[in-house]
Write a protein that holds these residues in place. Sequence first.
Motif, PDB file in Angstrom:
ATOM      1  N   ILE A 137       0.842  -1.203   0.000  1.00 28.14           N
ATOM      2  CA  ILE A 137       0.000   0.000   0.000  1.00 28.14           C
ATOM      3  C   ILE A 137       0.878   1.254   0.000  1.00 28.14           C
ATOM      4  CG2 ILE A 137      -1.760   1.303   1.282  1.00 28.14           C
ATOM      5  CD1 ILE A 137      -2.826  -1.248   0.004  1.00 28.14           C
ATOM      6  N   SER A 145       2.117   1.889  -3.395  1.00 29.04           N
ATOM      7  CA  SER A 145       1.107   2.370  -4.342  1.00 29.04           C
ATOM      8  C   SER A 145       0.727   3.830  -4.055  1.00 29.04           C
ATOM      9  CB  SER A 145      -0.131   1.465  -4.318  1.00 29.04           C
ATOM     10  OG  SER A 145      -0.823   1.637  -3.118  1.00 29.04           O
ATOM     11  N   LEU A 146       0.956   4.289  -2.812  1.00 30.76           N
ATOM     12  CA  LEU A 146       0.606   5.681  -2.485  1.00 30.76           C
ATOM     13  C   LEU A 146       1.811   6.624  -2.593  1.00 30.76           C
ATOM     14  CD1 LEU A 146      -1.789   5.113   0.526  1.00 30.76           C
ATOM     15  CD2 LEU A 146      -2.415   5.984  -1.717  1.00 30.76           C
ATOM     16  N   GLN A 194       1.565   9.850  -4.738  1.00 26.66           N
ATOM     17  CA  GLN A 194       0.750  10.865  -4.077  1.00 26.66           C
ATOM     18  C   GLN A 194       1.571  11.630  -3.042  1.00 26.66           C
ATOM     19  OE1 GLN A 194      -2.986   8.662  -3.621  1.00 26.66           O
ATOM     20  NE2 GLN A 194      -3.527  10.213  -2.087  1.00 26.66           N
ATOM     21  N   GLU A 209      -6.500  -3.865   2.914  1.00 25.63           N
ATOM     22  CA  GLU A 209      -5.856  -2.946   1.980  1.00 25.63           C
ATOM     23  C   GLU A 209      -6.652  -1.651   1.877  1.00 25.63           C
ATOM     24  OE1 GLU A 209      -3.607  -6.185  -0.929  1.00 25.63           O
ATOM     25  OE2 GLU A 209      -5.393  -5.139  -1.647  1.00 25.63           O
ATOM     26  N   GLN A 210      -7.978  -1.792   1.853  1.00 23.09           N
ATOM     27  CA  GLN A 210      -8.837  -0.601   1.778  1.00 23.09           C
ATOM     28  C   GLN A 210      -8.677   0.272   3.037  1.00 23.09           C
ATOM     29  OE1 GLN A 210     -12.896  -1.687   0.893  1.00 23.09           O
ATOM     30  NE2 GLN A 210     -13.557   0.453   0.774  1.00 23.09           N
ATOM     31  N   THR A 261      -5.280   1.984   2.785  1.00 22.68           N
ATOM     32  CA  THR A 261      -5.308   3.016   1.749  1.00 22.68           C
ATOM     33  C   THR A 261      -6.046   4.250   2.262  1.00 22.68           C
ATOM     34  OG1 THR A 261      -5.362   1.260   0.113  1.00 22.68           O
ATOM     35  CG2 THR A 261      -5.912   3.460  -0.662  1.00 22.68           C
ATOM     36  N   ASN A 262      -7.183   4.048   2.909  1.00 23.57           N
ATOM     37  CA  ASN A 262      -7.949   5.178   3.446  1.00 23.57           C
ATOM     38  C   ASN A 262      -7.131   5.960   4.466  1.00 23.57           C
ATOM     39  OD1 ASN A 262     -10.140   4.571   1.915  1.00 23.57           O
ATOM     40  ND2 ASN A 262     -11.394   3.757   3.575  1.00 23.57           N
ATOM     41  N   GLY A 293      -3.858   7.432   2.904  1.00 22.19           N
ATOM     42  CA  GLY A 293      -4.278   8.477   1.964  1.00 22.19           C
ATOM     43  C   GLY A 293      -4.715   9.735   2.703  1.00 22.19           C
ATOM     44  N   THR A 298     -13.981   3.070   6.983  1.00 20.30           N
ATOM     45  CA  THR A 298     -12.806   2.443   7.587  1.00 20.30           C
ATOM     46  C   THR A 298     -13.159   1.780   8.910  1.00 20.30           C
ATOM     47  OG1 THR A 298     -11.435   4.128   6.554  1.00 20.30           O
ATOM     48  CG2 THR A 298     -10.430   2.878   8.323  1.00 20.30           C
TER      49      THR A 298
END
Lengths: 512, 123
Positions: free
Chosen positions: A234, A237-238, A241, A268-269, A272-273, A276, A346
Amino acid sequence: MENRILVVDDEKETRELLSGALTRLSDFRVELAEDGEEALRRIEQENFDLVLTDLKIPKKNGLQLVAEIAKSKPEVLTVLMTDHETMDSALEAMKQGASDCLTKPLNVEEMIVRLQRVLDERQRFVRLKELAAQLERANQEFKRLDQMKSEFISVASHELRTPLATIKNIVQLILKGRTGEINEVQADFLSMAEKNTDRLTSILNNLLDLSRIEYGKIDIKSEELDLRGIIEFILSSLKPQAEEKSIQLYMEVPRELPLIYGDRGKIEQILTNLIGNAIKFTPEGGEVSVLSKPFYADGNMVAISVRDSGIGIPEDHLERVFEKFYQVDGSLHRSTSGTGLGLAITKGLVEANDGTIWAESHVGKGSTFTFTLPISKGEKRDLRFRHILDKAFQRAQGNLTSLTLFLIDVVDEGSQSKDALIGLLEEKLIECVYRKADTVVRREKDKILAVLCDTDVMGAQVIRERIEQEVQEHFVKGRETPPVIKVGAATYPEEALSKRELFRKAKGQLRG
Amino acid sequence: MSPKKILVVDDEVDLVKTISFSLEREGYTVLVSLNGEDALNQARRESPDLILLDIMLPKLDGYKVCRLLKFDERYKHIPILMLTAKVQEKDKALGMETGADEYITKPFDTDELMEKIKSYLSQ
């Protein structure tokens, strides 16, 4: 409200005395019956609030009357009158359902107080039952509405998707010049339109996620997971950003972090939240760290924290940040790309994975969001492994005795599964080292066996020979492709001074 | 080489129009069906090279259209890309079970869709 009382007594004198007293001193309406059968008949036909009966009445006694009323008309209260000699009957009557018992000779005023009390209590009870029923109805209605809401969101999001698809298509076609050339301002405006259709889509997705979570319809497919790998994935992937804002990403996750048990996609969600968000609310040049460690305060869990050096959240908002559509400053400037649903989702996802989530923050310094996930069952068994090693080591240290740790691993080229071989080996070891051994324990993670013996280097050599002999006899002799069984050993305090070193030395001999 | 034939099935006329526009620009011949029954008939009659299929359709839903074509020896080679507003995983699983080759959720990116179509047609 006037209460109707039926007095049952076979003595005319008593009946009239009671009737007179009750009518004179209270506002009860009193009726009279001579025997049990008459009483039952009248109770059946008329509405009484309370029956005051003597124990000794003709055609059924008082006890029977109480029991029958309790069965056929439980809303009618009963009070029994007894003599001193029949106190046992009083107890029995209460068991059968009588509300109270009065002892003769009767004190009329006390009797009135007690009858009134019984009636008041019933009144309160009835009211309470009404309230409970109302509450239950309201709750049912609430559940129905909540379900309707979730269904509505699901249908609405589906219905909104199709026109969105059309709009997005048209915007993209014009934007990409497929319908003819456009100027810079037009291109700029059309990209805004495209970006906003995407935003609308993500709001729809979030609403749908949330309605599924609230509706309890979320699918969780749990498995044993290596959290470290997921966090690395994760973070990478971020990274783009973060780089856009020159934000440094750090990861502090120990290699020996136990495996967790959860749904990979959902975890993963969650990450990511949270990561992010941390990037979004951290100013340029700041940093975001992900830390993880075992967390035993709340059972066997692993805690994962996402820490940012952002603007922070005021104390009184910390609880509420997990609410739907909640914005700390109530304005929209923070949510230009957010939907106000991320943290609510989340939280739902963490809870669906049997974890909890909370936030800590210092205004101006940054915020930390921490959530927990359960350690996998296999790892829980390995906690036993660790626990046993801990205990044995402490004991050796405390008693100034030696402790030898053997680790035994099996490598098999043949057909037998490692599980089966290890199982068999475990049995044999328990037999052969039994006298000296404290424990034979299996580590699930890498399927190795540990044998702990209170013995020094000399003794260890003897045990080692015995183990090897046993292995030779049961696992090697007469086999074409015998399994390779490796034994590693280390002894405290001669060869290793700490628990960690003891384990490392023994483990080291298994390699090579 | 004659142009490839693509059957577009959706009851949203505007969406059909914009997809057809992009497909025709790429040089494909576009056939259109606004309901499931007509889609099945056209597919059998015209044997298109690829089908874009919505799920919620009048008369016969997309799952059934897909199943009927994919279980028929004569048509099962035709790639079917499902285009749908249904986003739940179980819908997707159902779509794949009926034999669809791809499951694309609305809204989608036009260029990506064109790329996908191209790759199916070159196989």
